[in-house]
Design a protein around this motif. Structure first.
Motif, PDB file in Angstrom:
ATOM      1  N   LEU A 162       6.341  -1.719   2.550  1.00  0.00           N
ATOM      2  CA  LEU A 162       6.617  -2.768   3.526  1.00  0.00           C
ATOM      3  C   LEU A 162       5.399  -3.677   3.703  1.00  0.00           C
ATOM      4  O   LEU A 162       5.532  -4.902   3.811  1.00  0.00           O
ATOM      5  CB  LEU A 162       7.021  -2.152   4.867  1.00  0.00           C
ATOM      6  CG  LEU A 162       7.412  -3.145   5.978  1.00  0.00           C
ATOM      7  CD1 LEU A 162       8.487  -4.121   5.504  1.00  0.00           C
ATOM      8  CD2 LEU A 162       7.876  -2.390   7.221  1.00  0.00           C
ATOM      9  N   ILE A 163       4.220  -3.098   3.719  1.00  0.00           N
ATOM     10  CA  ILE A 163       3.000  -3.906   3.827  1.00  0.00           C
ATOM     11  C   ILE A 163       2.814  -4.751   2.571  1.00  0.00           C
ATOM     12  O   ILE A 163       2.470  -5.941   2.642  1.00  0.00           O
ATOM     13  CB  ILE A 163       1.781  -3.004   4.075  1.00  0.00           C
ATOM     14  CG1 ILE A 163       1.891  -2.359   5.458  1.00  0.00           C
ATOM     15  CG2 ILE A 163       0.487  -3.795   3.965  1.00  0.00           C
ATOM     16  CD1 ILE A 163       0.845  -1.301   5.735  1.00  0.00           C
ATOM     17  N   THR A 216       3.774  -2.771  11.467  1.00  0.00           N
ATOM     18  CA  THR A 216       4.642  -2.119  10.487  1.00  0.00           C
ATOM     19  C   THR A 216       5.545  -1.093  11.173  1.00  0.00           C
ATOM     20  O   THR A 216       6.746  -1.002  10.873  1.00  0.00           O
ATOM     21  CB  THR A 216       3.787  -1.450   9.396  1.00  0.00           C
ATOM     22  OG1 THR A 216       2.930  -2.436   8.807  1.00  0.00           O
ATOM     23  CG2 THR A 216       4.651  -0.828   8.322  1.00  0.00           C
ATOM     24  N   VAL A 257       5.850   2.994   4.044  1.00  0.00           N
ATOM     25  CA  VAL A 257       4.907   2.215   4.844  1.00  0.00           C
ATOM     26  C   VAL A 257       4.153   1.242   3.948  1.00  0.00           C
ATOM     27  O   VAL A 257       4.029   0.053   4.244  1.00  0.00           O
ATOM     28  CB  VAL A 257       3.926   3.141   5.591  1.00  0.00           C
ATOM     29  CG1 VAL A 257       2.804   2.336   6.249  1.00  0.00           C
ATOM     30  CG2 VAL A 257       4.670   3.972   6.630  1.00  0.00           C
ATOM     31  N   GLU A 307      -2.058  -4.402  12.141  1.00  0.00           N
ATOM     32  CA  GLU A 307      -0.994  -4.641  11.162  1.00  0.00           C
ATOM     33  C   GLU A 307      -0.185  -3.368  10.925  1.00  0.00           C
ATOM     34  O   GLU A 307       1.043  -3.433  10.732  1.00  0.00           O
ATOM     35  CB  GLU A 307      -1.573  -5.141   9.847  1.00  0.00           C
ATOM     36  CG  GLU A 307      -0.522  -5.578   8.833  1.00  0.00           C
ATOM     37  CD  GLU A 307       0.332  -6.754   9.296  1.00  0.00           C
ATOM     38  OE1 GLU A 307       1.470  -6.879   8.796  1.00  0.00           O
ATOM     39  OE2 GLU A 307      -0.126  -7.541  10.155  1.00  0.00           O
ATOM     40  N   LEU A 308      -0.820  -2.204  10.956  1.00  0.00           N
ATOM     41  CA  LEU A 308      -0.073  -0.949  10.857  1.00  0.00           C
ATOM     42  C   LEU A 308       0.819  -0.746  12.077  1.00  0.00           C
ATOM     43  O   LEU A 308       1.936  -0.223  11.961  1.00  0.00           O
ATOM     44  CB  LEU A 308      -1.036   0.225  10.707  1.00  0.00           C
ATOM     45  CG  LEU A 308      -1.538   0.497   9.285  1.00  0.00           C
ATOM     46  CD1 LEU A 308      -2.699   1.490   9.310  1.00  0.00           C
ATOM     47  CD2 LEU A 308      -0.403   1.028   8.404  1.00  0.00           C
ATOM     48  N   ALA A 312       3.530   5.203  10.597  1.00  0.00           N
ATOM     49  CA  ALA A 312       2.751   3.964  10.700  1.00  0.00           C
ATOM     50  C   ALA A 312       2.046   3.873  12.053  1.00  0.00           C
ATOM     51  O   ALA A 312       0.890   3.435  12.129  1.00  0.00           O
ATOM     52  CB  ALA A 312       3.654   2.749  10.486  1.00  0.00           C
TER      53      ALA A 312
END
Length: 313
Positions: free
Chosen positions: A40-41, A80, A37, A76-77, A117
């Motif tokens: 990727l962020i 994701t 997770v 934003e999570l 996520a």
């Protein structure tokens, strides 16, 4: 794409994200889920959904504060989560210039990292710091945003070669999830009333569709499935486009680009994007728009124009 003030907001969103992820308690043996997770962020992204959440809050009468940055970061999570699951559905090999979790680690880890996520997004949203009353009011818009996005993802996979169905899927999957939902979540956290929410919705639906259509101009298949986007469906029954959608390896992006130009579909797409951006900006010029904060209206119009500039770049 964004001016300095907006870059500052994205920086603050990232600060909250990484502070939050650093504080997550997870079994050591399950830490690869959290690590994926985070990776990727860290790999990038425009943070466009947190920006719309923040400026929806300002438009609805709110002000900069730590709770709205935390709420924006929670979105934003959620994004994701959607990316991790999208890469499974599309069998994508690359995301943000790195191998996808699905390609590198397989279905199980990618699926569960996406689930994590989603769970973390909920945790951060419900503990963002606003009053319980504002969070409950905003959660209705968050739930509807999720329902639209999941429905759009499903419809994209079953819409086939029908242009109207492809456009509906695009509006649900992208417009509701990228622009309308974040705007309304942020505005509701400011206690905005129905008129303000309606004005933001009138802006968000056409802009969200334009956002997706601009994305469709990136014709590469990302090593995944070649989806029948509205642009490609509009070009049918062009033989080259048909072969592209059938995953013919002899049809590359250059061939597809020429076919779309010859069919007139690229011109159709450019005109549609231009019309949608104009419609979005007009949505903020309605009689109810004076109830929105002027600074936010200026920034939202700037974001709309940025999409138009990307389309012509």
């Amino acid at each position: 794409m964004f001016d300095l003030a907006e870059q500052d907001i994205t920086h603050e969103v990232d600060r909250v994200l990484f502070e939050f992820l650093d504080a997550v308690h997870i079994e050591d043996s399950a830490s690869p889920l959290l690590q994926q997770v985070r990776l990727l962020i860290e790999a990038g992204g425009k943070r466009i959904r947190p920006l719309f959440c923040y400026w929806g809050h300002i438009a609805g009468g709110g002000a900069y504060c730590e709770p709205i940055i935390r709420a924006a970061a929670s979105i934003e999570l959620l994004h994701t989560f959607a990316l991790l699951h999208d890469d499974i559905i599309d069998e994508s090999r690359e995301r943000r210039e790195r191998p996808t979790v699905f390609a590198e680690h397989g279905l199980d880890l990618a699926l569960l990292a996406g689930d994590l996520a989603f769970t973390l997004s909920d945790d951060l949203f419900w503990n963002c710091g606003f009053s319980p009353q504002l969070i409950r009011a905003s959660s209705n818009h968050l739930s509807q945003m999720r329902i639209h996005a999941i429905s759009g993802q499903y419809l994209e996979s079953v819409s086939g070669l029908d242009l109207d169905a492809a456009l509906v899927a695009s509006r649900l999957k992208t417009a509701a999830y990228t622009v309308v939902g974040p705007l309304k979540v942020g505005a509701a956290l400011a206690g905005a009333g129905l008129q303000a929410l309606t004005a933001l919705e009138n802006f968000g639906w056409p802009l969200g569709e334009a956002f997706q259509l601009v994305d469709d101009l990136a014709l590469g298949d990302n090593d995944g499935l070649r989806r029948p986007t509205p642009l490609l469906v509009h070009a049918l029954p062009n033989a080259t486009v048909e072969r592209w959608l059938e995953n013919d390896p002899q049809v590359d992006v250059g061939h597809l680009q020429q076919a779309l130009e010859d069919s007139g579909s690229l011109e159709w797409l450019h005109e549609r994007i231009e019309g949608l951006v104009a419609e979005a900006k007009g949505g903020l010029e309605t009689p109810v728009s004076p109830i929105l904060q002027e600074e936010a209206v200026m920034v939202l119009n700037h974001l709309a124009q940025s999409i138009s500039r990307e389309e012509t770049a």
